[in-house]
Design a protein around this motif. Structure first.
Motif, PDB file in Angstrom:
ATOM      1  N   GLY A 505       0.831  -1.200   0.000  1.00 39.63           N
ATOM      2  CA  GLY A 505       0.000   0.000   0.000  1.00 39.63           C
ATOM      3  C   GLY A 505       0.865   1.249   0.000  1.00 39.63           C
ATOM      4  O   GLY A 505       2.091   1.183  -0.127  1.00 39.63           O
ATOM      5  N   ALA A 506       0.177   2.390   0.148  1.00 38.82           N
ATOM      6  CA  ALA A 506       0.910   3.656   0.095  1.00 38.82           C
ATOM      7  C   ALA A 506       0.321   4.614   1.111  1.00 38.82           C
ATOM      8  O   ALA A 506      -0.742   4.366   1.681  1.00 38.82           O
ATOM      9  CB  ALA A 506       0.793   4.242  -1.309  1.00 38.82           C
ATOM     10  N   GLY A 507       1.043   5.702   1.352  1.00 36.11           N
ATOM     11  CA  GLY A 507       0.546   6.757   2.240  1.00 36.11           C
ATOM     12  C   GLY A 507       0.585   6.328   3.694  1.00 36.11           C
ATOM     13  O   GLY A 507       1.389   5.479   4.097  1.00 36.11           O
ATOM     14  N   THR A 508      -0.342   6.903   4.478  1.00 35.76           N
ATOM     15  CA  THR A 508      -0.292   6.669   5.921  1.00 35.76           C
ATOM     16  C   THR A 508      -0.653   5.231   6.296  1.00 35.76           C
ATOM     17  O   THR A 508      -0.310   4.760   7.374  1.00 35.76           O
ATOM     18  CB  THR A 508      -1.249   7.625   6.652  1.00 35.76           C
ATOM     19  N   ASN A 509      -1.379   4.565   5.387  1.00 35.44           N
ATOM     20  CA  ASN A 509      -1.758   3.168   5.694  1.00 35.44           C
ATOM     21  C   ASN A 509      -0.712   2.157   5.249  1.00 35.44           C
ATOM     22  O   ASN A 509      -0.927   0.949   5.386  1.00 35.44           O
ATOM     23  CB  ASN A 509      -3.079   2.821   5.004  1.00 35.44           C
ATOM     24  N   ALA A 510       0.389   2.647   4.701  1.00 31.60           N
ATOM     25  CA  ALA A 510       1.379   1.718   4.148  1.00 31.60           C
ATOM     26  C   ALA A 510       1.966   0.835   5.243  1.00 31.60           C
ATOM     27  O   ALA A 510       2.094   1.248   6.397  1.00 31.60           O
ATOM     28  CB  ALA A 510       2.483   2.498   3.455  1.00 31.60           C
ATOM     29  N   LYS A 511       2.274  -0.396   4.865  1.00 29.94           N
ATOM     30  CA  LYS A 511       2.963  -1.318   5.776  1.00 29.94           C
ATOM     31  C   LYS A 511       4.206  -1.821   5.070  1.00 29.94           C
ATOM     32  O   LYS A 511       4.378  -1.604   3.867  1.00 29.94           O
ATOM     33  CB  LYS A 511       2.055  -2.501   6.102  1.00 29.94           C
ATOM     34  N   ALA A 512       5.034  -2.515   5.839  1.00 31.87           N
ATOM     35  CA  ALA A 512       6.221  -3.105   5.229  1.00 31.87           C
ATOM     36  C   ALA A 512       6.126  -4.615   5.340  1.00 31.87           C
ATOM     37  O   ALA A 512       5.654  -5.150   6.353  1.00 31.87           O
ATOM     38  CB  ALA A 512       7.468  -2.612   5.949  1.00 31.87           C
ATOM     39  N   ALA A 513       6.551  -5.285   4.276  1.00 33.75           N
ATOM     40  CA  ALA A 513       6.653  -6.751   4.320  1.00 33.75           C
ATOM     41  C   ALA A 513       8.126  -7.104   4.233  1.00 33.75           C
ATOM     42  O   ALA A 513       8.856  -6.547   3.408  1.00 33.75           O
ATOM     43  CB  ALA A 513       5.891  -7.379   3.170  1.00 33.75           C
ATOM     44  N   ALA A 514       8.570  -8.013   5.099  1.00 31.64           N
ATOM     45  CA  ALA A 514       9.967  -8.449   5.061  1.00 31.64           C
ATOM     46  C   ALA A 514      10.005  -9.971   4.929  1.00 31.64           C
ATOM     47  O   ALA A 514       9.141 -10.674   5.473  1.00 31.64           O
ATOM     48  CB  ALA A 514      10.675  -8.021   6.339  1.00 31.64           C
ATOM     49  N   TYR A 515      10.952 -10.443   4.137  1.00 28.58           N
ATOM     50  CA  TYR A 515      11.096 -11.885   3.888  1.00 28.58           C
ATOM     51  C   TYR A 515      12.532 -12.276   4.207  1.00 28.58           C
ATOM     52  O   TYR A 515      13.470 -11.638   3.720  1.00 28.58           O
ATOM     53  CB  TYR A 515      10.810 -12.213   2.419  1.00 28.58           C
ATOM     54  N   ILE A 516      12.688 -13.295   5.007  1.00 26.77           N
ATOM     55  CA  ILE A 516      14.037 -13.747   5.357  1.00 26.77           C
ATOM     56  C   ILE A 516      14.166 -15.230   5.053  1.00 26.77           C
ATOM     57  O   ILE A 516      13.259 -16.026   5.361  1.00 26.77           O
ATOM     58  CB  ILE A 516      14.330 -13.473   6.845  1.00 26.77           C
ATOM     59  N   GLU A 517      15.269 -15.570   4.414  1.00 26.68           N
ATOM     60  CA  GLU A 517      15.601 -16.985   4.229  1.00 26.68           C
ATOM     61  C   GLU A 517      16.712 -17.290   5.224  1.00 26.68           C
ATOM     62  O   GLU A 517      17.771 -16.634   5.195  1.00 26.68           O
ATOM     63  CB  GLU A 517      16.056 -17.230   2.795  1.00 26.68           C
ATOM     64  N   LEU A 518      16.474 -18.239   6.115  1.00 25.67           N
ATOM     65  CA  LEU A 518      17.356 -18.448   7.261  1.00 25.67           C
ATOM     66  C   LEU A 518      17.846 -19.892   7.320  1.00 25.67           C
ATOM     67  O   LEU A 518      17.073 -20.822   7.110  1.00 25.67           O
ATOM     68  CB  LEU A 518      16.547 -18.159   8.528  1.00 25.67           C
ATOM     69  N   ARG A 519      19.135 -20.048   7.579  1.00 25.56           N
ATOM     70  CA  ARG A 519      19.656 -21.399   7.809  1.00 25.56           C
ATOM     71  C   ARG A 519      19.924 -21.540   9.314  1.00 25.56           C
ATOM     72  O   ARG A 519      20.643 -20.714   9.892  1.00 25.56           O
ATOM     73  CB  ARG A 519      20.946 -21.590   7.020  1.00 25.56           C
ATOM     74  N   VAL A 520      19.352 -22.532   9.945  1.00 27.81           N
ATOM     75  CA  VAL A 520      19.522 -22.752  11.387  1.00 27.81           C
ATOM     76  C   VAL A 520      20.418 -23.965  11.587  1.00 27.81           C
ATOM     77  O   VAL A 520      20.127 -25.037  11.040  1.00 27.81           O
ATOM     78  CB  VAL A 520      18.147 -22.982  12.066  1.00 27.81           C
ATOM     79  N   ASN A 521      21.468 -23.768  12.335  1.00 23.54           N
ATOM     80  CA  ASN A 521      22.395 -24.873  12.633  1.00 23.54           C
ATOM     81  C   ASN A 521      22.846 -25.607  11.377  1.00 23.54           C
ATOM     82  O   ASN A 521      22.943 -26.834  11.363  1.00 23.54           O
ATOM     83  CB  ASN A 521      21.745 -25.889  13.589  1.00 23.54           C
ATOM     84  N   GLY A 522      23.060 -24.858  10.299  1.00 20.53           N
ATOM     85  CA  GLY A 522      23.561 -25.474   9.067  1.00 20.53           C
ATOM     86  C   GLY A 522      22.554 -26.347   8.338  1.00 20.53           C
ATOM     87  O   GLY A 522      22.899 -27.031   7.373  1.00 20.53           O
ATOM     88  N   GLU A 523      21.279 -26.323   8.752  1.00 19.31           N
ATOM     89  CA  GLU A 523      20.266 -27.169   8.103  1.00 19.31           C
ATOM     90  C   GLU A 523      19.737 -26.481   6.831  1.00 19.31           C
ATOM     91  O   GLU A 523      20.147 -25.384   6.474  1.00 19.31           O
ATOM     92  CB  GLU A 523      19.097 -27.413   9.091  1.00 19.31           C
ATOM     93  N   ARG A 524      18.752 -27.138   6.188  1.00 16.25           N
ATOM     94  CA  ARG A 524      18.154 -26.601   4.964  1.00 16.25           C
ATOM     95  C   ARG A 524      17.539 -25.215   5.240  1.00 16.25           C
ATOM     96  O   ARG A 524      16.822 -25.049   6.234  1.00 16.25           O
ATOM     97  CB  ARG A 524      17.049 -27.561   4.498  1.00 16.25           C
ATOM     98  N   PRO A 525      17.791 -24.205   4.387  1.00 16.33           N
ATOM     99  CA  PRO A 525      17.223 -22.874   4.646  1.00 16.33           C
ATOM    100  C   PRO A 525      15.697 -22.873   4.601  1.00 16.33           C
ATOM    101  O   PRO A 525      15.094 -23.610   3.831  1.00 16.33           O
ATOM    102  CB  PRO A 525      17.789 -22.015   3.509  1.00 16.33           C
ATOM    103  N   VAL A 526      15.139 -22.024   5.432  1.00 12.31           N
ATOM    104  CA  VAL A 526      13.674 -21.942   5.570  1.00 12.31           C
ATOM    105  C   VAL A 526      13.298 -20.468   5.544  1.00 12.31           C
ATOM    106  O   VAL A 526      14.056 -19.616   6.015  1.00 12.31           O
ATOM    107  CB  VAL A 526      13.258 -22.597   6.917  1.00 12.31           C
ATOM    108  N   HIS A 527      12.124 -20.158   5.004  1.00 13.49           N
ATOM    109  CA  HIS A 527      11.706 -18.754   4.909  1.00 13.49           C
ATOM    110  C   HIS A 527      10.832 -18.322   6.082  1.00 13.49           C
ATOM    111  O   HIS A 527      10.126 -19.134   6.681  1.00 13.49           O
ATOM    112  CB  HIS A 527      10.927 -18.521   3.620  1.00 13.49           C
ATOM    113  N   GLY A 528      10.855 -17.020   6.314  1.00  8.72           N
ATOM    114  CA  GLY A 528       9.959 -16.413   7.280  1.00  8.72           C
ATOM    115  C   GLY A 528       9.444 -15.094   6.725  1.00  8.72           C
ATOM    116  O   GLY A 528      10.095 -14.472   5.872  1.00  8.72           O
ATOM    117  N   VAL A 529       8.267 -14.678   7.192  1.00  6.29           N
ATOM    118  CA  VAL A 529       7.667 -13.431   6.707  1.00  6.29           C
ATOM    119  C   VAL A 529       7.241 -12.596   7.892  1.00  6.29           C
ATOM    120  O   VAL A 529       6.720 -13.134   8.885  1.00  6.29           O
ATOM    121  CB  VAL A 529       6.414 -13.717   5.844  1.00  6.29           C
ATOM    122  N   GLY A 530       7.439 -11.282   7.791  1.00  5.65           N
ATOM    123  CA  GLY A 530       6.928 -10.373   8.806  1.00  5.65           C
ATOM    124  C   GLY A 530       6.270  -9.179   8.146  1.00  5.65           C
ATOM    125  O   GLY A 530       6.758  -8.683   7.126  1.00  5.65           O
ATOM    126  N   ILE A 531       5.138  -8.753   8.705  1.00  5.81           N
ATOM    127  CA  ILE A 531       4.458  -7.564   8.170  1.00  5.81           C
ATOM    128  C   ILE A 531       4.201  -6.624   9.342  1.00  5.81           C
ATOM    129  O   ILE A 531       3.702  -7.050  10.388  1.00  5.81           O
ATOM    130  CB  ILE A 531       3.131  -7.955   7.470  1.00  5.81           C
TER     131      ILE A 531
END
Ligand SMILES: CC(=O)SCCNC(=O)CCNC(=O)[C@H](O)C(C)(C)COP(=O)(O)OP(=O)(O)OC[C@H]1O[C@@H](n2cnc3c(N)ncnc32)[C@H](O)[C@@H]1OP(=O)(O)O
Ligand SMILES: CC(C)C(=O)C(=O)O
Length: 559
Positions: A505-531
């Motif tokens: 969105g835009a203007g005062t109602n705008a939000k941010a979306a963030a996407y992270i691909e994370l490897r934990v303890n050397g395992e297969r990478p996994v995604h996460g999302v935050g808004i």
């Protein structure tokens, strides 16, 4: 009949037409034909329940709004309803100046008289005469030889002249159909039509119509085109005659026959909207018109609200349009399958507003016929990442990074396989929420504090979650940026493989979306999302989303 060893021996191939110098195969259609709708006559006579006056009037008004200029409104001698409908159109001024009413009659005097009577007071009208001319109809229906059949046409044509003269206030156009034309010997069809021409005496200024029906479609469409080209070359006074096509769809090639017939030189097309009509229907005027449109030719008919037209036609005919019907069916602008969705999504993103339409798998821009893009991509177990990503982009302004599209499509696939049903955009979004945005265990981020000092970031997070007891955890870390500081403060070894963010969105109602691909303890990478309204908070949420998902998966694997 069942005794026949090979039932196909009951039939025979239609002979080819001897016209080796045929020109139609290398022609294209360059002008829109004169359109004539026969919905209220040929269409109506095929219905289980023919239309009442109110339905006929509604249909008539729709045809006028679409821009059909010649409308066969009824067979007035057939019934009082048909007769009265013509009277209503005339007496209540429903016929616009630029539109001509057309009616049909057999060649019998009582029927002709009543037909002309129905048109009293009309400014202009097309009166349409027919009699069948093919060998089997001559023998089976009329029990007449060729001369007898020609006499029916000629006598009726003379009666047309007589009755028209009694109503000189009307501007008359006459139309003759050698019914079953496509099954008639061409020389004989020409002979009968020439005889009618002699009686009606058309001129280039005041033409008559010769309508050449494939009453029952009985050959491949190239044969019909040959017949039309042959006829146009041989008929007398071609310059005073409008050649009209009237195809049916018994072999499923009514549209093809009409298009080839136009290439072969015809001027006019009779048919019905969405292909209603006797048996498998008359040719579908909508398909022929929109086929022209997709070839860059203005068909001079307005289908910019095709669903509005369909609604009227379905309600009047009490027949549903098939979901796969060209252009108008519910499913014809929809792709379920993954590779189609991928191509369509790429096509939409590259399609420029005024450029040639090039979106793969979509022969027409749905917007041109009043359709939205909503139905273009729908997701079921056959779908891939492209379609899912497209729906999230269109409906929720969420642009998943490419590798996350792959990951999430497996989540959706598992769900569609499980339920066996289509998934709507809200259902896909709910799955995204459940899988990523609500991934709060074992660690849920409660709050965070961020300090920047001399290029360093200091982060303190408060974390709660199942298994943490009453006391929340506090983790502190330092790094070059907020995320690096958070990673440094985690008690678990993690590595950020990829990070993406965008605004929603835009203007005062705008939000941010963030996407992270994370490897934990050397395992297969996994995604996460935050808004979140705040981009740092969104990125922290994304990190916890990925961390929790990864830990849950590791736990499940270990169990
Ligand atoms: C291909 C098409 O769509 S053509 C249009 C078809 N549409 C319709 O028929 C719908 C409206 N028709 C009707 O309501 C009735 O047929 C009516 C009212 C016109 C006439 O009904 P009826 O008088 O009962 O006659 P019926 O329809 O049975 O006609 C058969 C007779 O007309 C003759 N006939 C058929 N077509 C024609 C014609 N085009 N011109 C002259 N005579 C014809 C037949 O040879 C038959 O004659 P016979 O009785 O001597 O054997
Ligand atoms: C009357 C004629 C034109 C007709 O409807 C047909 O042949 O299908």
């Amino acid at each position: 009949m069942s005794m026949l060893k090979d039932p196909s021996s009951k039939y025979r191939a239609f002979p080819t037409i001897d016209i080796p110098d045929r020109t139609w195969p290398s022609k294209t259609i360059t002008t829109a034909p004169i359109w004539c709708s026969s919905d209220l006559r040929d269409g109506n006579q095929s219905l289980i329940e023919p239309m009442d006056a109110a339905k006929k009037l509604r249909f008539w008004k729709t045809l006028v709004a679409v821009g059909v200029k010649e409308i066969e409104a009824s067979f007035p001698a057939a019934s009082q309803t048909d007769f009265d409908f013509v009277r209503t159109l005339i007496e209540d001024n429903h016929i616009p100046e630029d539109t001509t009413i057309q009616v049909l009659t057999q060649g019998r005097e009582d029927l002709i008289a009543r037909t002309f009577e129905s048109l009293r007071g009309a400014k202009k009208a097309i009166v349409h005469l027919y009699n069948a001319t093919s060998p089997s109809f001559r023998r089976i229906v009329f029990n007449q030889d060729k001369d007898g059949i020609k006499a029916i046409a000629v006598n009726a044509a003379k009666l047309f002249v007589k009755y028209a003269a009694q109503q000189p206030e009307t501007q008359w156009t006459f139309e003759y159909s050698p019914e079953t034309f496509s099954a008639t010997e061409l020389e004989f069809a020409k002979e009968v039509c020439d005889a009618v021409i002699e009686v009606w005496n058309p001129t280039p200024e005041h033409k008559m119509i010769l309508n050449l029906p494939a009453t029952v479609e009985c050959a491949t469409p190239n044969i019909y085109a040959d017949q039309i080209e042959w006829f146009g070359r041989h008929i007398n006074r071609r310059d005073s005659v409008i050649i009209s096509l009237h195809t049916h769809n018994d072999r499923g090639t009514g549209v093809a026959a009409t298009e080839l017939g136009l290439m072969a030189g015809a001027d006019r097309v009779e048919g019905c909207l969405f292909g209603n009509g006797e048996r498998t229907g008359n040719v579908d005027l909508v398909t022929v018109a929109l086929n022209m449109y997709t070839q860059g030719l203005d068909p001079q008919l307005d289908f910019s609200d095709i669903d509005g037209v369909r609604k009227v036609v379905e309600e009047c005919n009490q027949i549903q349009v098939h979901p796969r019907h060209p252009y108008v069916g519910d499913l014809v602008h929809t792709a379920f399958s993954g590779s189609h969705q991928d191509a369509i999504r790429k096509g939409f993103s590259q399609q420029k507003d005024d450029a040639l339409w090039e979106v793969p798998y979509l022969p027409i821009d749905p917007a041109d016929i009043g359709r939205s893009y909503e139905a273009v991509i729908r997701v079921n177990s056959q779908s891939g990442k492209g379609g899912i990503a497209y729906l999230l982009e269109q409906e929720y302004d969420i642009s998943l990074p490419r590798r996350m599209q792959i990951e999430f499509s497996q989540v959706v696939q598992a769900e569609t396989d499980r339920v066996g049903l289509e998934m709507t955009a809200p259902q896909i979004y709910a799955l995204l929420q459940r899988e990523y945005l609500q991934a709060n265990t074992p660690y849920a981020l409660v709050s965070h504090r961020l300090q920047e000092e001399n290029g360093n970031s200091f982060v303190e997070v408060e974390v709660s979650g199942k298994g943490q007891g009453e006391t929340n955890l506090h983790w502190k870390g330092k790094g070059n940026g907020a995320l690096e500081a958070l990673v440094a403060g985690l008690p678990i070894g993690v590595e950020i493989m990829d990070y993406n963010e965008h605004a929603i969105g835009a203007g005062t109602n705008a939000k941010a979306a963030a996407y992270i691909e994370l490897r934990v303890n050397g395992e297969r990478p996994v995604h996460g999302v935050g808004i979140d309204e705040n981009i740092t908070t969104a990125s922290f949420k994304a990190l916890f989303s990925a961390l929790n998902r990864s830990l849950s998966q590791l736990e499940a694997k270990a169990a």
